[in-house]
Scaffold this motif. Structure first.
Motif, PDB file in Angstrom:
ATOM      1  N   PRO B 219      -3.604   3.183   9.164  1.00 11.67           N
ATOM      2  CA  PRO B 219      -2.400   4.011   9.099  1.00 11.67           C
ATOM      3  C   PRO B 219      -2.284   5.085  10.197  1.00 11.67           C
ATOM      4  CG  PRO B 219      -3.862   4.436   7.225  1.00 11.67           C
ATOM      5  CD  PRO B 219      -4.433   3.279   7.948  1.00 11.67           C
ATOM      6  N   TYR B 220      -3.396   5.471  10.805  1.00 20.72           N
ATOM      7  CA  TYR B 220      -3.341   6.529  11.819  1.00 20.72           C
ATOM      8  C   TYR B 220      -4.043   6.106  13.098  1.00 20.72           C
ATOM      9  CZ  TYR B 220      -1.598   9.445   8.091  1.00 20.72           C
ATOM     10  OH  TYR B 220      -0.822   9.943   7.073  1.00 20.72           O
ATOM     11  N   LYS B 235       0.473   9.218  12.930  1.00 20.69           N
ATOM     12  CA  LYS B 235       0.845   8.027  12.158  1.00 20.69           C
ATOM     13  C   LYS B 235       1.031   6.832  13.090  1.00 20.69           C
ATOM     14  CE  LYS B 235       4.377   6.722   8.864  1.00 20.69           C
ATOM     15  NZ  LYS B 235       5.473   7.224   8.037  1.00 20.69           N
ATOM     16  N   PHE B 239       1.619   0.189  11.497  1.00 18.44           N
ATOM     17  CA  PHE B 239       0.834  -0.077  10.281  1.00 18.44           C
ATOM     18  C   PHE B 239       1.710  -0.824   9.275  1.00 18.44           C
ATOM     19  CE2 PHE B 239      -0.800   1.623   6.113  1.00 18.44           C
ATOM     20  CZ  PHE B 239      -1.934   0.829   6.086  1.00 18.44           C
ATOM     21  N   ALA B 242       3.480   1.398   6.767  1.00 20.25           N
ATOM     22  CA  ALA B 242       3.849   2.709   7.326  1.00 20.25           C
ATOM     23  C   ALA B 242       4.952   3.384   6.506  1.00 20.25           C
ATOM     24  CB  ALA B 242       4.287   2.552   8.772  1.00 20.25           C
ATOM     25  N   VAL B 245       3.588   5.805   4.054  1.00 16.14           N
ATOM     26  CA  VAL B 245       2.659   6.849   4.506  1.00 16.14           C
ATOM     27  C   VAL B 245       3.471   8.124   4.726  1.00 16.14           C
ATOM     28  CG1 VAL B 245       1.073   7.539   6.336  1.00 16.14           C
ATOM     29  CG2 VAL B 245       1.110   5.158   5.555  1.00 16.14           C
ATOM     30  N   ARG B 538      -3.556   8.328   3.906  1.00 17.45           N
ATOM     31  CA  ARG B 538      -2.358   7.530   3.600  1.00 17.45           C
ATOM     32  C   ARG B 538      -1.911   7.675   2.151  1.00 17.45           C
ATOM     33  NH1 ARG B 538      -4.133   1.160   2.962  1.00 17.45           N
ATOM     34  NH2 ARG B 538      -1.993   0.954   2.243  1.00 17.45           N
TER      35      ARG B 538
END
Lengths: 307, 544
Positions: B219-220, B235, B239, B242, B245, B538
């Motif tokens: 996610p990051y 971010k 992802f 995403a 998130v 996340r």
């Protein structure tokens, strides 16, 4: 003078070589290695890792390899902060350390010499005792007490400044670390200045200056300060090297970048290349600043100039 | 400035009044501080985490500290990943099948990409594992994958060794294990099992982890890493999840000075501190109760007894030493930092296990324990005329010292004379590895949530990590049987029997179970205390 400077520079090379050699072997003589930790590694993995870092070779061979590398300007990768080479880590931290250190030493010089002179001119008065009392406290209170106190007072209670952090190098983040770094130096320089100023003020050439009818202010500024500064100047060499190479206390409390932390952390982690890197930087700085001090000494002290 | 005014001494007053320059300077500094104190407006949701240590690397294969894995867990997605409650949930694998004998796993890889748009494939996982295991990589944690067929042979440099992992197609991964290991799924959440972006590593080599080069499937993504200061993640829009998130940016500030970290939290400059300054726990309980989180943590603090050194081969002596430790006194009166007294080696709540096997005298009174300890020592030939003497070693640290002094005094009550010896961590653990001690403090934090990850420390085949050199045929046999057992319940029973043997034999004196101690701002939503102490960004959100 030029010949003297050249000679001093020539001595620096073997000095540096000795420092590197002693540091290299002392570091290796310390028990425990970079991979001794709470979680013991299986023997085959330890073997793999040691091979990856050339640590499986005989010590003398490692030393020769290391010397060869640093001659080519390669300080190697850090063992514990693996994504950076030692040079990258030093280059990333040094600007902050130099900025904080130089600011602190300038601040210390201005306030230290000012306060010391002021106290000497008012020798044995209440003001003198007050200034020297505070200076004594400044020397006695260690940084690791002063820094959290400053952070607590100005950051948490008064909310005037950030308690810590670097914020990309904003001025507001630097104020407290600089003050914390400068305070003990202010105190020390003030005491040094006062001591030598008191001595200078009683010397014959000052008496002569006064006898010529010069005003007290001129006597102090034109004649006394020059002489009184000599011990401060010789103190400044090592002191500047010390504050410019960062401070583990300041960096860990204020979360500021710098290379001071590496002196302690790298040694405890047995991160051999990083320890060697910071030792070399420190040694070069000390040698250079001592050289500079000697040059300034020559300018300040008429007796040395004629020799 | 009111605080300063109140604390000024008469002496300082004199100085302040006599120095005009000082007053002018103070006025300038004060006015500039007021100007500087204005805060920047924050448009994005930024989570600021105080992390109690410098990261080692962004390369999952060179990570061995929990402080670093917190960061890599935000960047990489394993086949399984930690859920909001720390339990393993589907990650890069959307589903999986396990064969009858529990030894073959088939994973269906989720349709997702690296942050540069290149699809993540089964081959990326195999490449990751092969890289981790290659001897020349020198990865510290390679042994964690030894459960996969051929893994140990590859890592030991055996010619012709082949890894039991096959890509049936781009999205199907088959893995063969040496034994049915129910903890294998939990293990896949660990950074050692992550996939690697082969194309990026080929292009940049060792520098693939630099912020400008790195690609991730989590996610990051790394934005910058300033050594000694912070690592900033932003971010990853590529992802797969995403949309769910909430936090845009997470900054991990490195702090080894825990008081300084706490001050930043108090000043509102951090939202989480992943550790607290334990000595201030009472103050925190009184003043920051809404932020303080203390929860059981999958770890054990223990004293290892070197059983192959005389007279410690005698179980009566080991048991007497264990009986004489008043664990409640240590946690509640000596340390006072929230730890939980331990009467078993596996902490309660550990995965795939159930209730641990406690020492038989768990509920006996301390007075009875002391009496029994004295009796056992007497039987072993020790008493007032011939006191038992040994050295207890610990690595230099305040809490270890407090524990050691307390233990020394507790043993004194049964006529035992313990000498204390402390050494810096590196030296302490180097000595433990070679067995150069009689009794020594040690600790263990689980790598994955399974009882086997604690109990293996007592197996003969474990080698140097079996600090006690505990060599018990029955224990080894039970652990081996558990390894071959595919039924979870029967496996747990076998391990509980093994732990019962260990608790009877006491090669390790359990002292307390670790707890996680942190400050979490009430602004944070989605934070669930859990034993593995995993809190992936996340799953979190920040209230305004």
């Amino acid at each position: 003078m030029i010949l003297y400077a050249f000679r001093r520079l020539m001595i620096a090379i073997p000095t540096l070589f000795i420092v590197i050699t002693v540091a290299f072997f002392m570091m290796r003589a310390a028990p425990g290695g970079p991979f001794d930790q709470e979680r013991v590694l299986p023997p085959e993995i330890e073997r793999n890792i040691k091979a990856a870092y050339d640590l499986d070779k005989p010590l003398v061979e490692q030393y020769v390899i290391y010397l060869g590398k640093i001659l080519r300007g390669d300080f190697g990768p850090s063992i514990k902060i693996r994504d950076f080479t030692v040079a990258e880590l030093i280059m990333a931290g040094a600007p902050a350390s130099i900025q904080l250190g130089l600011s602190a030493i300038v601040l210390a010089l201005v306030f230290g010499v000012g306060l010391g002179t002021y106290a000497a001119l008012h020798q044995n008065t209440k003001t003198d005792f007050a200034v020297m009392g505070v200076a004594m406290v400044g020397i006695a209170v260690p940084n690791f007490v002063m820094a959290p106190l400053l952070s607590l007072i100005f950051g948490v209670y008064l909310s005037l400044l950030p308690t810590a952090g670097w914020g990309g190098g904003d001025l507001k983040y630097k104020i407290l670390p600089i003050i914390a770094l400068a305070l003990p130096q202010v105190a020390y320089i003030a005491r040094l200045t006062r001591g030598s100023m008191v001595e200078v003020l009683h010397s014959n050439y000052i008496r002569t200056a006064r006898a010529k009818g010069l005003r007290e202010r001129l006597v102090v500024i034109r004649h006394a300060i020059r002489g009184a500064l000599l011990p401060v100047v010789s103190y400044l060499g090592p002191a500047t090297a010390a504050v410019m190479t960062g401070s583990v206390v300041i960096e860990s409390i204020f979360g500021a970048p710098g290379i001071g932390t590496y002196f302690v952390k790298a040694a405890l982690n047995r991160d051999y290349p990083l320890v060697m890197g910071v030792v070399i930087v420190y040694a070069v700085l000390i040698i250079f600043l001592n050289f500079l001090v000697d040059m300034v000494y020559g300018l300040l002290d008429p007796k040395l100039k004629t020799q | 400035m009111t605080f300063i005014a109140r604390t000024r001494s008469g002496l300082v007053d004199g100085l302040l009044h006599s120095s005009r320059a000082f007053l002018v300077g103070t006025a300038i500094i004060a006015s500039s501080m007021t100007f500087l104190s204005t805060t920047d407006a924050q448009a994005q949701k930024v989570l600021r985490v105080g992390n109690d240590g410098e990261p080692q690397s962004m390369d999952p294969h060179f990570i061995s500290t929990v402080q670093t894995s917190r960061i890599s867990d935000d960047m990489f997605l394993g086949l399984l990943t930690y859920g909001p409650d720390g339990e393993p949930v589907a990650g890069a694998a959307e589903s999986w099948d396990v064969s009858e004998d529990g030894k073959t796993y088939t994973f269906k890889i989720r349709d997702h990409t690296w942050s540069d748009g290149v699809p993540v494939t089964a081959q990326d996982f195999i490449a990751g594992w092969e890289r981790l295991l290659a001897p020349e990589t020198g990865a510290e944690y390679a042994s964690l994958l030894y459960i996969i067929e051929g893994a140990e042979d590859i890592n030991s440099g055996k010619e012709g060794a082949k890894l039991g992992a096959n890509a049936l197609d781009d999205k199907t991964l088959e893995v063969k294990l040496t034994a049915p290991a129910p903890y294998f799924l939990a293990q896949l959440t660990h950074q050692t099992a992550f996939a690697i972006p082969r194309h990026t590593i080929e292009k940049f080599g060792r520098d693939w982890v630099k912020a400008e080069n790195i690609v991730v499937n989590g996610p990051y993504k790394l934005e910058e890493w300033v050594p000694n200061v912070h690592s900033k993640l932003v971010k990853n829009d590529a992802f797969y999840d995403a949309a769910n998130v909430a936090i845009d940016e997470v900054v991990y500030y490195n702090y080894e000075d825990l008081t300084a970290m706490q001050n930043r939290f108090r000043a509102g400059e951090l939202d989480v501190t992943r550790m607290i300054a334990s000595e201030q726990i009472s103050w925190l309980k009184d003043n920051m109760a809404d932020s303080l989180r203390i929860a059981p943590y999958a770890g054990i603090y223990y004293v290892a007894i070197r059983t192959n050194k005389e007279p410690f081969g005698d179980v009566r002596i080991r048991k007497a030493l264990s009986l004489a430790i008043n664990r409640e006194a240590i946690t509640d009166s000596v340390l006072k930092t929230g730890e939980i007294p331990a009467y078993s080696f596996v902490p309660p709540g550990t995965g795939n296990y159930g209730e641990p096997s406690y020492v038989s005298w768990k509920d006996q009174s301390y007075a009875d324990n002391l009496a029994e300890a004295k009796k056992l020592l007497a039987e072993a030939g020790y008493g007032p005329d011939k006191p038992l003497k040994f050295t207890l070693r610990y690595n230099t640290q305040e809490n270890n010292k407090r524990f050691a002094i307390a233990a020394q005094n507790m043993w004194k009550q049964i006529g035992v004379e313990a000498e204390l010896f402390n050494a810096e961590g590196k030296i302490h653990f180097a000595d433990l590895k070679v067995g150069d001690f009689e009794l020594a403090r040690a600790g263990w934090i689980a790598d994955y949530n399974d009882a086997q990850n604690f109990l293996f420390l007592g197996e003969t085949r474990t080698g140097p990590l079996n600090y006690a050199a505990f060599n018990n045929a029955r224990f080894d046999e039970l652990m081996l049987a558990a390894e071959q057992e595919s039924d979870l319940k029967s496996r747990a029973t076998l391990m509980q029997q093994a732990e019962a043997v260990m608790m009877e034999e006491q090669p390790y004196i359990p002292i307390f179970y670790y707890v996680s101690k942190q400050l979490v701002s009430p602004k944070i939503e989605g934070w669930i205390d859990n034993a593995p102490d995993r809190h992936l960004t996340r799953w979190l959100d920040l209230k305004n």
